[in-house]
Motif scaffolding. Sequence first.
Motif, mmCIF file in Angstrom:
data_model
loop_
_atom_site.group_PDB
_atom_site.id
_atom_site.type_symbol
_atom_site.label_atom_id
_atom_site.label_comp_id
_atom_site.label_asym_id
_atom_site.label_seq_id
_atom_site.Cartn_x
_atom_site.Cartn_y
_atom_site.Cartn_z
ATOM 1 N N ASN A 57 0.833 -1.195 0.000
ATOM 2 C CA ASN A 57 0.000 0.000 0.000
ATOM 3 C C ASN A 57 0.871 1.250 0.000
ATOM 4 O OD1 ASN A 57 -2.342 -1.402 -0.036
ATOM 5 N ND2 ASN A 57 -2.783 -1.186 2.147
ATOM 6 N N ASP A 58 0.506 2.230 -0.811
ATOM 7 C CA ASP A 58 1.244 3.495 -0.777
ATOM 8 C C ASP A 58 0.736 4.334 0.402
ATOM 9 O OD1 ASP A 58 -1.141 4.618 -1.560
ATOM 10 O OD2 ASP A 58 -0.502 5.083 -3.600
ATOM 11 N N ALA A 59 1.259 5.566 0.519
ATOM 12 C CA ALA A 59 0.930 6.411 1.674
ATOM 13 C C ALA A 59 -0.579 6.629 1.813
ATOM 14 C CB ALA A 59 1.656 7.738 1.548
ATOM 15 N N GLU A 60 -1.293 6.651 0.676
ATOM 16 C CA GLU A 60 -2.750 6.879 0.725
ATOM 17 C C GLU A 60 -3.519 5.577 0.940
ATOM 18 O OE1 GLU A 60 -1.226 8.675 -2.268
ATOM 19 O OE2 GLU A 60 -0.825 10.079 -0.626
ATOM 20 N N GLY A 61 -2.793 4.489 1.105
ATOM 21 C CA GLY A 61 -3.462 3.211 1.329
ATOM 22 C C GLY A 61 -3.918 2.543 0.036
ATOM 23 N N ASN A 62 -3.400 3.015 -1.110
ATOM 24 C CA ASN A 62 -3.758 2.374 -2.377
ATOM 25 C C ASN A 62 -2.792 1.237 -2.691
ATOM 26 O OD1 ASN A 62 -5.847 4.252 -2.948
ATOM 27 N ND2 ASN A 62 -4.270 5.741 -3.565
ATOM 28 N N ASP A 63 -3.353 0.120 -3.092
ATOM 29 C CA ASP A 63 -2.549 -1.050 -3.426
ATOM 30 C C ASP A 63 -1.700 -0.768 -4.677
ATOM 31 O OD1 ASP A 63 -1.956 -3.995 -3.409
ATOM 32 O OD2 ASP A 63 -2.907 -3.805 -5.366
ATOM 33 N N ALA A 70 10.727 3.015 -18.882
ATOM 34 C CA ALA A 70 9.628 3.815 -19.440
ATOM 35 C C ALA A 70 10.007 5.297 -19.428
ATOM 36 C CB ALA A 70 8.343 3.578 -18.645
ATOM 37 N N ASP A 71 10.612 5.767 -18.346
ATOM 38 C CA ASP A 71 11.038 7.179 -18.260
ATOM 39 C C ASP A 71 12.000 7.509 -19.396
ATOM 40 O OD1 ASP A 71 9.507 7.452 -16.008
ATOM 41 O OD2 ASP A 71 11.196 7.429 -14.587
ATOM 42 N N LYS A 72 12.969 6.618 -19.625
ATOM 43 C CA LYS A 72 13.940 6.861 -20.700
ATOM 44 C C LYS A 72 13.264 6.922 -22.061
ATOM 45 C CE LYS A 72 18.566 5.349 -19.474
ATOM 46 N NZ LYS A 72 19.272 6.609 -19.794
ATOM 47 N N LEU A 73 12.227 6.103 -22.249
ATOM 48 C CA LEU A 73 11.538 6.066 -23.544
ATOM 49 C C LEU A 73 10.455 7.140 -23.630
ATOM 50 C CD1 LEU A 73 11.165 2.194 -24.071
ATOM 51 C CD2 LEU A 73 13.043 3.691 -24.740
ATOM 52 N N GLY A 74 10.286 7.898 -22.540
ATOM 53 C CA GLY A 74 9.260 8.940 -22.517
ATOM 54 C C GLY A 74 7.859 8.349 -22.564
ATOM 55 N N MET A 75 7.678 7.201 -21.934
ATOM 56 C CA MET A 75 6.374 6.543 -21.957
ATOM 57 C C MET A 75 5.832 6.353 -20.537
ATOM 58 S SD MET A 75 7.144 3.755 -24.942
ATOM 59 C CE MET A 75 5.477 3.476 -25.537
ATOM 60 N N GLU A 76 4.503 6.131 -20.477
ATOM 61 C CA GLU A 76 3.863 5.825 -19.192
ATOM 62 C C GLU A 76 3.964 4.322 -18.968
ATOM 63 O OE1 GLU A 76 2.093 7.884 -17.050
ATOM 64 O OE2 GLU A 76 2.937 9.515 -18.290
ATOM 65 N N LEU A 77 4.143 3.916 -17.719
ATOM 66 C CA LEU A 77 4.182 2.484 -17.413
ATOM 67 C C LEU A 77 2.883 2.058 -16.753
ATOM 68 C CD1 LEU A 77 5.886 -0.182 -17.175
ATOM 69 C CD2 LEU A 77 6.425 0.572 -14.849
ATOM 70 N N LYS A 78 2.326 0.967 -17.246
ATOM 71 C CA LYS A 78 1.136 0.404 -16.597
ATOM 72 C C LYS A 78 1.446 -1.054 -16.273
ATOM 73 C CE LYS A 78 -3.811 0.042 -17.173
ATOM 74 N NZ LYS A 78 -4.442 -0.952 -18.049
ATOM 75 N N ILE A 79 1.272 -1.434 -15.018
ATOM 76 C CA ILE A 79 1.616 -2.793 -14.614
ATOM 77 C C ILE A 79 0.351 -3.634 -14.491
ATOM 78 C CG2 ILE A 79 2.640 -4.216 -12.787
ATOM 79 C CD1 ILE A 79 4.550 -1.958 -12.176
ATOM 80 N N GLU A 80 0.340 -4.778 -15.160
ATOM 81 C CA GLU A 80 -0.803 -5.686 -15.040
ATOM 82 C C GLU A 80 -0.384 -6.967 -14.350
ATOM 83 O OE1 GLU A 80 -3.278 -6.006 -18.455
ATOM 84 O OE2 GLU A 80 -3.723 -3.863 -18.305
ATOM 85 N N ASP A 81 -1.065 -7.220 -13.228
ATOM 86 C CA ASP A 81 -0.765 -8.395 -12.423
ATOM 87 C C ASP A 81 -1.608 -9.566 -12.914
ATOM 88 O OD1 ASP A 81 0.185 -9.993 -10.403
ATOM 89 O OD2 ASP A 81 -1.082 -9.116 -8.841
ATOM 90 N N MET A 82 -0.974 -10.702 -13.148
ATOM 91 C CA MET A 82 -1.694 -11.882 -13.659
ATOM 92 C C MET A 82 -1.000 -13.141 -13.161
ATOM 93 S SD MET A 82 -0.459 -11.598 -17.635
ATOM 94 C CE MET A 82 -0.933 -9.879 -17.731
#
Length: 265
Positions: free
Chosen positions: A53-59, A73-85
């Motif tokens: 959980n982050d500081a706001e309690g979000n998983d 992603a930062d180097k490529l100038g892109m947003e990162l989205k993580i999908e858990d499976m």
Amino acid sequence: MKKLLSILFIFALTVTFAACGSSDGSEATDESADNTLIMATNAEFPPYEYHENDAEGNDQVVGIDAEIAQAIADKLGMELKIEDMEFDSIIASVQSGKADFGMAGMTVTEERKESVSFTTSYAKGVQVVIVPEGSAITSVDDLTAKDANYSIGVQTSTTGDLYATWDLEDEGLATVERYSKGADAINALLNGKIDCVIIDNEPAKAFVAAKDGLRILDTSYADEDYAICIAKDNTELLDQVNTALKELIADGTVQSIIDKYIPAK
Ligand code: ARG
């Protein structure tokens, strides 16, 4: 008056450009979808990927892989989205294009290379054996002994599963119990349902530290390289990720992320 006219002229030009810009602007929103890198993982594998959980309690999914992926992603100038499976869905989701890459403490193997491409390796893994304290199993050799017949817990489709299946179960030397999470295999071990667990050394340390009565055998089962997997036909992304990853290895970023999660003793 001339000055005022030229100011008005510049103003008009600015407005014209801004208007042109706005059509670009709407494209930019479309592009932001394309500008997202989707990472497939299985966040049951501390310290590489796990829930916190982050500081706001979000998983959130955090860990070595999550941070290295963010740096890429930062180097490529892109947003990162993580999908858990599930771990055994990662390669299929990369192959089908649902995810752009898979990163999950994933070992490079010849079999997997038939389905996906791998980047350069960013970390080493070791397959180890966890036993209850006082177990009759005291070394890896006990698992391959002539009359061995142990019940071995693994996470489904991991290399621990593959080795235990090929080397032991197929040879009639063991039965393999497959769990969707490493932690479930650990619980089965604690409940006496199985005799040992074969799993990667860093999650093994984390699991053993969290529970009493378990230990890791001194002899390891296999040494491995972890890398990021990408669809075979996506050579452009493979090149981009490889270039970024190599830079992050060369400038020490990868090592500092690993050291943050695996402090040297
Ligand atoms: N290194 C092993 C493999 O590639 C286990 C990886 C498990 N990773 C995970 N995120 N559950 O098979």
